[in-house]
Design a protein around this motif. Sequence first.
Motif, PDB file in Angstrom:
ATOM      1  N   GLY A 103       0.816  -1.213   0.000  1.00 46.31           N
ATOM      2  CA  GLY A 103       0.000   0.000   0.000  1.00 46.31           C
ATOM      3  C   GLY A 103       0.845   1.256   0.000  1.00 46.31           C
ATOM      4  O   GLY A 103       0.542   2.231  -0.700  1.00 46.31           O
ATOM      5  N   TYR A 104       1.917   1.242   0.773  1.00 48.10           N
ATOM      6  CA  TYR A 104       2.821   2.387   0.811  1.00 48.10           C
ATOM      7  C   TYR A 104       3.449   2.619  -0.561  1.00 48.10           C
ATOM      8  O   TYR A 104       3.543   3.751  -1.019  1.00 48.10           O
ATOM      9  CB  TYR A 104       3.901   2.156   1.869  1.00 48.10           C
ATOM     10  CG  TYR A 104       4.970   3.210   1.872  1.00 48.10           C
ATOM     11  CD1 TYR A 104       4.733   4.459   2.424  1.00 48.10           C
ATOM     12  CD2 TYR A 104       6.220   2.951   1.320  1.00 48.10           C
ATOM     13  CE1 TYR A 104       5.711   5.434   2.430  1.00 48.10           C
ATOM     14  CE2 TYR A 104       7.204   3.917   1.322  1.00 48.10           C
ATOM     15  CZ  TYR A 104       6.951   5.161   1.875  1.00 48.10           C
ATOM     16  OH  TYR A 104       7.917   6.110   1.861  1.00 48.10           O
ATOM     17  N   ARG A 105       3.856   1.539  -1.210  1.00 47.72           N
ATOM     18  CA  ARG A 105       4.464   1.669  -2.546  1.00 47.72           C
ATOM     19  C   ARG A 105       3.459   2.197  -3.564  1.00 47.72           C
ATOM     20  O   ARG A 105       3.816   2.967  -4.444  1.00 47.72           O
ATOM     21  CB  ARG A 105       5.020   0.328  -3.019  1.00 47.72           C
ATOM     22  CG  ARG A 105       6.205  -0.178  -2.215  1.00 47.72           C
ATOM     23  CD  ARG A 105       7.429   0.603  -2.479  1.00 47.72           C
ATOM     24  NE  ARG A 105       7.783   0.397  -3.873  1.00 47.72           N
ATOM     25  CZ  ARG A 105       8.790   0.956  -4.488  1.00 47.72           C
ATOM     26  NH1 ARG A 105       9.571   1.750  -3.829  1.00 47.72           N
ATOM     27  NH2 ARG A 105       9.025   0.725  -5.744  1.00 47.72           N
ATOM     28  N   MET A 106       2.193   1.781  -3.444  1.00 45.75           N
ATOM     29  CA  MET A 106       1.173   2.277  -4.369  1.00 45.75           C
ATOM     30  C   MET A 106       0.921   3.763  -4.159  1.00 45.75           C
ATOM     31  O   MET A 106       0.726   4.511  -5.117  1.00 45.75           O
ATOM     32  CB  MET A 106      -0.123   1.493  -4.188  1.00 45.75           C
ATOM     33  CG  MET A 106      -0.065   0.080  -4.720  1.00 45.75           C
ATOM     34  SD  MET A 106      -1.578  -0.815  -4.433  1.00 45.75           S
ATOM     35  CE  MET A 106      -2.656  -0.039  -5.613  1.00 45.75           C
ATOM     36  N   ILE A 107       0.926   4.201  -2.911  1.00 46.41           N
ATOM     37  CA  ILE A 107       0.663   5.607  -2.619  1.00 46.41           C
ATOM     38  C   ILE A 107       1.824   6.489  -3.042  1.00 46.41           C
ATOM     39  O   ILE A 107       1.625   7.570  -3.588  1.00 46.41           O
ATOM     40  CB  ILE A 107       0.361   5.785  -1.113  1.00 46.41           C
ATOM     41  CG1 ILE A 107      -0.992   5.165  -0.781  1.00 46.41           C
ATOM     42  CG2 ILE A 107       0.384   7.251  -0.712  1.00 46.41           C
ATOM     43  CD1 ILE A 107      -1.295   5.108   0.693  1.00 46.41           C
ATOM     44  N   THR A 108       3.042   6.034  -2.805  1.00 44.97           N
ATOM     45  CA  THR A 108       4.208   6.874  -3.081  1.00 44.97           C
ATOM     46  C   THR A 108       4.724   6.758  -4.505  1.00 44.97           C
ATOM     47  O   THR A 108       5.658   7.477  -4.854  1.00 44.97           O
ATOM     48  CB  THR A 108       5.357   6.546  -2.110  1.00 44.97           C
ATOM     49  OG1 THR A 108       5.703   5.169  -2.243  1.00 44.97           O
ATOM     50  CG2 THR A 108       4.958   6.861  -0.691  1.00 44.97           C
ATOM     51  N   SER A 109       4.160   5.910  -5.344  1.00 49.22           N
ATOM     52  CA  SER A 109       4.638   5.824  -6.725  1.00 49.22           C
ATOM     53  C   SER A 109       4.282   7.126  -7.432  1.00 49.22           C
ATOM     54  O   SER A 109       3.205   7.676  -7.263  1.00 49.22           O
ATOM     55  CB  SER A 109       4.039   4.624  -7.441  1.00 49.22           C
ATOM     56  OG  SER A 109       2.650   4.788  -7.591  1.00 49.22           O
TER      57      SER A 109
END
Length: 130
Positions: free
Chosen positions: A87-93
Amino acid sequence: MVKIIGGAFLIFIGITMILSLMGIHLGGLFGLIVGAGLLYWGYSRWQERGEWSFGTIIIIALGTLIIFGGLGGIISLLIGILLLYGGYRMITSKGKNRDVIEDDFDFDDSYQAKRKYDSFDDEFDRLMNK
């Protein structure tokens, strides 16, 4: 040796009780430690005797059951960490992985909506003017 193990056991229980008062629960960790201890004890007895005995098999089987029973919490923890990271990777992409839908369609700005009212404000104004 028995005094050392007993003392370590009491210290672990005391630390667990103090941490549980602060909201940190280590009960699942205790099961893993006991299971690993039983596995080690059964393995060392097997190495000393050089053959399988009924007691050794029972000790290793019990240790294995305790460890696999306690792994459910660890597996859940790992899955939770993995989901948080995803989820963090999806938000920060930063737009590196754009959605396929955006690439497949060309939007024409001259397209007019076929609805009777185009926005919530227009609908609200229409209701208020009645």
